[in-house]
Write an enzyme that holds these catalytic residues in place. Structure first.
Site, PDB file in Angstrom:
ATOM      1  N   ASP A 234     -64.979 -31.014   1.667  1.00 32.82           N
ATOM      2  CA  ASP A 234     -66.426 -30.793   1.066  1.00 32.82           C
ATOM      3  C   ASP A 234     -67.192 -30.498   2.297  1.00 32.82           C
ATOM      4  OD1 ASP A 234     -65.520 -32.258  -1.324  1.00 32.82           O
ATOM      5  OD2 ASP A 234     -66.419 -33.925  -0.660  1.00 32.82           O
TER       6      ASP A 234
ATOM      7  N   HIS B  21     -65.349 -35.798   0.672  1.00 31.20           N
ATOM      8  CA  HIS B  21     -64.108 -35.530   1.236  1.00 31.20           C
ATOM      9  C   HIS B  21     -64.047 -34.325   2.163  1.00 31.20           C
ATOM     10  CE1 HIS B  21     -63.784 -35.924  -3.239  1.00 31.20           C
ATOM     11  NE2 HIS B  21     -62.547 -36.107  -3.267  1.00 31.20           N
TER      12      HIS B  21
HETATM   13  C1  XLS Z   1     -62.069 -37.586  -9.486  1.00 27.03           C
HETATM   14  C2  XLS Z   1     -62.076 -38.656  -8.522  1.00 27.03           C
HETATM   15  C3  XLS Z   1     -62.492 -37.943  -7.028  1.00 27.03           C
HETATM   16  C4  XLS Z   1     -62.507 -39.136  -6.199  1.00 27.03           C
HETATM   17  C5  XLS Z   1     -62.378 -38.879  -4.646  1.00 27.03           C
HETATM   18  O1  XLS Z   1     -62.038 -37.721 -10.699  1.00 27.03           O
HETATM   19  O2  XLS Z   1     -63.356 -39.344  -9.054  1.00 27.03           O
HETATM   20  O3  XLS Z   1     -63.998 -37.582  -7.191  1.00 27.03           O
HETATM   21  O4  XLS Z   1     -63.683 -40.345  -6.521  1.00 27.03           O
HETATM   22  O5  XLS Z   1     -61.482 -37.994  -4.416  1.00 27.03           O
END
Ligand code: XLS
Ligand code: NI
Ligand code: NI
Length: 444
Positions: A107, A104
């Site tokens: 991140d 993200h």
């Molecule tokens: C949350 C999601 C997230 C997505 C990416 O539950 O799995 O991590 O994969 O935004």
């Protein structure tokens, strides 16, 4: 790029040592360089590391802050820390033999006081990532934007009742698409975040869904305008963080996309634990997406049978993964997608070494499942059984039904004059379960 100091000095690149090896830090089933059907195992499985869990996860839960303290998380300047963290991440990607990573925007780079500042921070880390990708050959499976952590998104991003928040989210995703493109991202993921609601007392469901669709149309238009070639993926999840997430599961996602004329532009990123939270099996979600030609990618993890939230555990359940792999292979594979470990360490697993154990387990389980699924499909017994079960639609009036050449009147006449009472036929479920158990026991 100058050689950075090692952040995992005691750990050598993980090697394949076979199922009998006593070395915990080796692969038992994942043999990255093994060539199968003209492609390396690495190229078949397309494993990816999730930056948010592996390098931002600290083991926090609602009852306490983080427990995981990494030695590289030192200093006061957030951007400098982010750069060193990224050095550690790419060392890990290489040592664990993962060909891809995912992130993200927030991140990899700290959020600034303004969007412009956040974008500048992001640019600095994207440049750093570019250098690392070049030096290591690790590629970006997908990028995405975090539209759920910041307070401004507490009532959703594109489904927020305030158009100002919608606009901000649009600006953020524009930038996330730009940087995903700059890093050669092969896909871009839209997970719903807080796109859902808690109570209808303050919610206009219809308007929120219209706005979500408007947002996705804008994303499609923008991607086209910059010639972004990556595949767009929707990642369904039925609940958490909101009580009612709009992208509940694959089937409701397909209905949503078709309602708003978006179906040509999206496929699905299916997460194991989201499937089970929706009351489905992992393989069910894969089959539903594949049936619509919309199977895109996998967020590889597992939930806990006894807990009703997204525990994001590493999946070592070879039976579950074999069934999933059968469905994936039957659908012709994941294309530009991959197997992304959207999974985190348990709170007490605080050592850097635990990151290796966790991913080795996940990779080995998938590699074994891949081999088992290939064997099962090649053997053909299961496939043949299913084909035979539907054989009555392959010819005669059955084929006419399937091709919609008959109606109720003709079938009524057929039953009354010729067919009479159907002869029941066993589904043989127990026999098939035994067959599967035998395949699993005999190994790959
Ligand atoms: C949350 C999601 C997230 C997505 C990416 O539950 O799995 O991590 O994969 O935004
Ligand atoms: Ni996910
Ligand atoms: Ni999840």
């Amino acid at each position: 790029m100058k050689k950075a100091k090692a952040h995992f000095p005691k750990i050598r690149p993980i090697a394949y040592e076979g199922p009998k090896s006593a070395n915990a830090l080796s692969f038992k089933h994942y043999n990255p360089d093994e060539v199968i059907d003209g492609k390396t195992t690495t190229a078949h499985l397309r494993f990816s590391i999730a930056y948010w869990h592996a390098f931002r996860g600290v083991g926090s839960d609602p009852f306490g802050p983080g427990t995981i303290v990494r030695p590289w998380e030192k200093g006061t300047d957030a951007v400098s820390i982010a750069r060193i963290r990224m050095d550690a991440a790419f060392e890990f990607f290489q040592k664990i033999r993962a060909p891809f990573w995912c992130f993200h925007d927030r991140d990899i780079a700290p959020e600034g006081r303004t969007l412009a500042q956040s974008n500048r921070n992001l640019d600095r880390l994207v440049d750093h990532a570019k250098d690392h990708q070049k030096a290591t050959g690790v590629k970006l499976l997908w990028g995405t934007a975090n539209l759920f952590s910041n307070r401004r998104y507490m009532c959703g991003a594109s489904t927020n009742p305030d158009a100002h928040v919608f606009a901000y989210a649009a600006a953020q995703v524009k930038k996330a698409l730009d940087v995903t493109q700059q890093l050669g991202g092969e896909n871009y993921v839209f997970w719903g975040g807080r796109e859902g609601y808690e109570t209808l007392l303050n919610t206009n469901l219809r308007r929120e869904q219209d706005h979500l669709a408007a947002f996705l149309h804008m994303a499609v238009d923008y991607a086209k305008s910059i010639s972004f070639k990556g595949q767009f993926l929707i990642e369904p999840k039925p609940k958490e963080p909101t009580k009612h997430q709009y992208d509940f599961d694959v089937a409701s996602g397909i209905a949503f996309l078709r309602t708003y004329g978006l179906e040509k532009h999206f496929k699905f990123n299916i997460e194991t634990n989201h499937a089970t939270l929706a009351g489905h099996t992992f393989a069910h979600e894969i089959e539903v997406a594949a049936a619509a030609g919309m199977l895109g990618s996998i967020d590889a993890n597992a939930g806990d049978e006894l807990l009703g939230w997204d525990t994001d555990q590493f999946n070592t359940n070879v039976r579950e993964l074999t069934l999933a792999m059968i469905s994936i292979l039957r659908a012709g594979g994941l294309g530009s997608g991959g197997l992304n470990f959207d999974a985190k360490l348990r709170r007490p697993s605080i050592d850097p070494e635990d990151l290796f154990h966790a991913h080795i387990g996940g990779m080995d389980a998938y590699a074994l499942a891949f081999k088992l699924a290939r064997r099962i499909l090649a053997d053909g017994k299961l496939e043949q059984f299913v084909a035979n079960r539907y054989a009555s639609y392959d010819a005669g009036y059955g084929r006419d039904i399937a091709q919609r050449r008959l109606g109720f009147r003709e079938l009524n006449k057929l039953v009354l004059t010729k067919l009479g009472e159907p002869k029941p036929c066993s589904g043989r479920q127990e026999y098939l379960e035994n067959l599967l158990a035998q395949y699993l026991a005999n190994g790959a």
